[in-house]
Design a protein around this motif. Structure first.
Motif, PDB file in Angstrom:
ATOM      1  N   ALA A 265       0.824  -1.201   0.000  1.00 48.26           N
ATOM      2  CA  ALA A 265       0.000   0.000   0.000  1.00 48.26           C
ATOM      3  C   ALA A 265       0.862   1.257   0.000  1.00 48.26           C
ATOM      4  CB  ALA A 265      -0.931  -0.008   1.211  1.00 48.26           C
ATOM      5  N   LEU A 266       1.946   1.238   0.755  1.00 44.35           N
ATOM      6  CA  LEU A 266       2.859   2.380   0.751  1.00 44.35           C
ATOM      7  C   LEU A 266       3.482   2.577  -0.626  1.00 44.35           C
ATOM      8  CD1 LEU A 266       4.793   2.131   4.143  1.00 44.35           C
ATOM      9  CD2 LEU A 266       2.900   3.650   3.563  1.00 44.35           C
ATOM     10  N   LYS A 267       3.832   1.477  -1.253  1.00 49.00           N
ATOM     11  CA  LYS A 267       4.456   1.573  -2.573  1.00 49.00           C
ATOM     12  C   LYS A 267       3.486   2.149  -3.599  1.00 49.00           C
ATOM     13  CE  LYS A 267       7.047  -1.120  -5.974  1.00 49.00           C
ATOM     14  NZ  LYS A 267       7.559  -2.478  -6.328  1.00 49.00           N
ATOM     15  N   ARG A 268       2.213   1.729  -3.533  1.00 52.79           N
ATOM     16  CA  ARG A 268       1.220   2.268  -4.468  1.00 52.79           C
ATOM     17  C   ARG A 268       1.049   3.764  -4.278  1.00 52.79           C
ATOM     18  NH1 ARG A 268      -1.661  -2.420  -2.994  1.00 52.79           N
ATOM     19  NH2 ARG A 268      -3.003  -1.214  -1.599  1.00 52.79           N
ATOM     20  N   THR A 269       1.112   4.201  -2.998  1.00 54.51           N
ATOM     21  CA  THR A 269       0.980   5.635  -2.714  1.00 54.51           C
ATOM     22  C   THR A 269       2.152   6.413  -3.295  1.00 54.51           C
ATOM     23  OG1 THR A 269      -0.208   5.124  -0.672  1.00 54.51           O
ATOM     24  CG2 THR A 269       0.704   7.328  -0.874  1.00 54.51           C
ATOM     25  N   GLU A 270       3.347   5.865  -3.155  1.00 52.67           N
ATOM     26  CA  GLU A 270       4.542   6.542  -3.686  1.00 52.67           C
ATOM     27  C   GLU A 270       4.499   6.641  -5.203  1.00 52.67           C
ATOM     28  OE1 GLU A 270       7.627   4.145  -2.166  1.00 52.67           O
ATOM     29  OE2 GLU A 270       7.507   4.912  -0.108  1.00 52.67           O
TER      30      GLU A 270
END
Length: 273
Positions: free
Chosen positions: A266-271
């Motif tokens: 989820a963090l990667k998708r946000t970045e």
């Protein structure tokens, strides 16, 4: 003189004529001061207003304790009955004679271990009534608002409370955030008690990780990966979070590892967005 208790976070302070001007735990960015400002109470006042403690059994030798009506941030405690004496995991603010008598009736409390400062509450009051020691990770010593000779600050990756229970430092929510592994729990398959260092999700099949819950501040990928590395060597079937119903009943370790991957993704998708 009364020992004042912060009504927002539940932390008890040393005895003084007047309450403190501020609560450092509430002033911290992980917590907050309510719209009505800093408010204080005492155990005597809580009793006058009808507070009491409720008990419920999770499984053999494990009880939950909560204050009703809900107080502060709704802290819950867990009482573990072991062959070497009972252990209180996390703590709540309210304590009365009924609670003392009930707990003494099943062997009292030998040790109190706390996951992080939001559960320090009235830990010194509890320790004095049960002649117990309090075990806190040294990296959170600055958040001790009521000093006591009963407090034992431990450091390093783990601390054994006996043959059945071990504390593990994982960090994250606070620098000294700790979990407790009870190896006799879940019929010998192991229980992990986490406070909200690992917060059980509404589906009770995942956990998540936060720096601040009320202020919605997540933890970084680096810190969550560090938490995973510290939990990977442990073996546990069941996981108990903060509230009475925040429980992952089976395959809890798999749920934690799966949740880490979901969080990092989820963090990667946000970045990337």
């Amino acid at each position: 003189m009364p020992a004042w208790i912060c009504m927002t976070c539940g932390t008890q302070y040393p005895e003084t004529d007047l309450p403190p001007s501020t609560c450092p735990i509430c002033q911290d960015e992980r917590q907050y001061v309510g719209r009505e400002g800093q408010r204080w109470t005492t155990l005597v006042d809580m009793q006058r207003h009808g507070y009491r403690n409720a008990f419920y059994q999770h499984e053999p030798c494990l009880w939950g304790i909560e204050t009703v009506p809900e107080f502060a941030i709704g802290q819950h405690a867990k009482l573990i009955r072991t062959q070497e004496g009972n252990i209180l995991w996390d703590c709540i603010s309210y304590l009365d004679e009924v609670t003392v008598d009930l707990i003494r009736g099943i062997g009292g409390i030998r040790a109190i271990a706390v996951s992080h400062p939001h559960f320090y509450s009235s830990m010194v009051e509890w320790a004095e009534r049960f002649d117990a020691c309090i075990y806190l990770h040294a990296r959170d010593k600055q958040w001790v608002m009521r000093p006591s000779e009963r407090i034992v600050l431990w450091d390093g990756p783990k601390f054994e409370l006996g043959s059945e229970c071990t504390l593990f430092h994982v960090g994250g929510h606070f620098a000294g955030s700790t979990v407790l592994l009870w190896n006799q729990g879940a019929h010998g398959r192991g229980v992990l008690l986490t406070g909200d260092t690992l917060s059980v999700s509404a589906d009770r099949r995942h956990v998540s990780f936060m720096y601040s819950f009320p202020n919605r501040i997540p933890l970084s990928a680096t810190i969550v990966e560090s938490i995973r590395s510290k939990l990977e060597p442990l073996s546990f079937e069941r996981l108990y979070g903060t509230q009475f119903d925040t429980v992952i009943e089976t395959r809890a370790k798999d749920a934690v590892m799966r949740s880490v991957e979901r969080y990092l993704a989820a963090l990667k998708r946000t970045e990337e967005s």
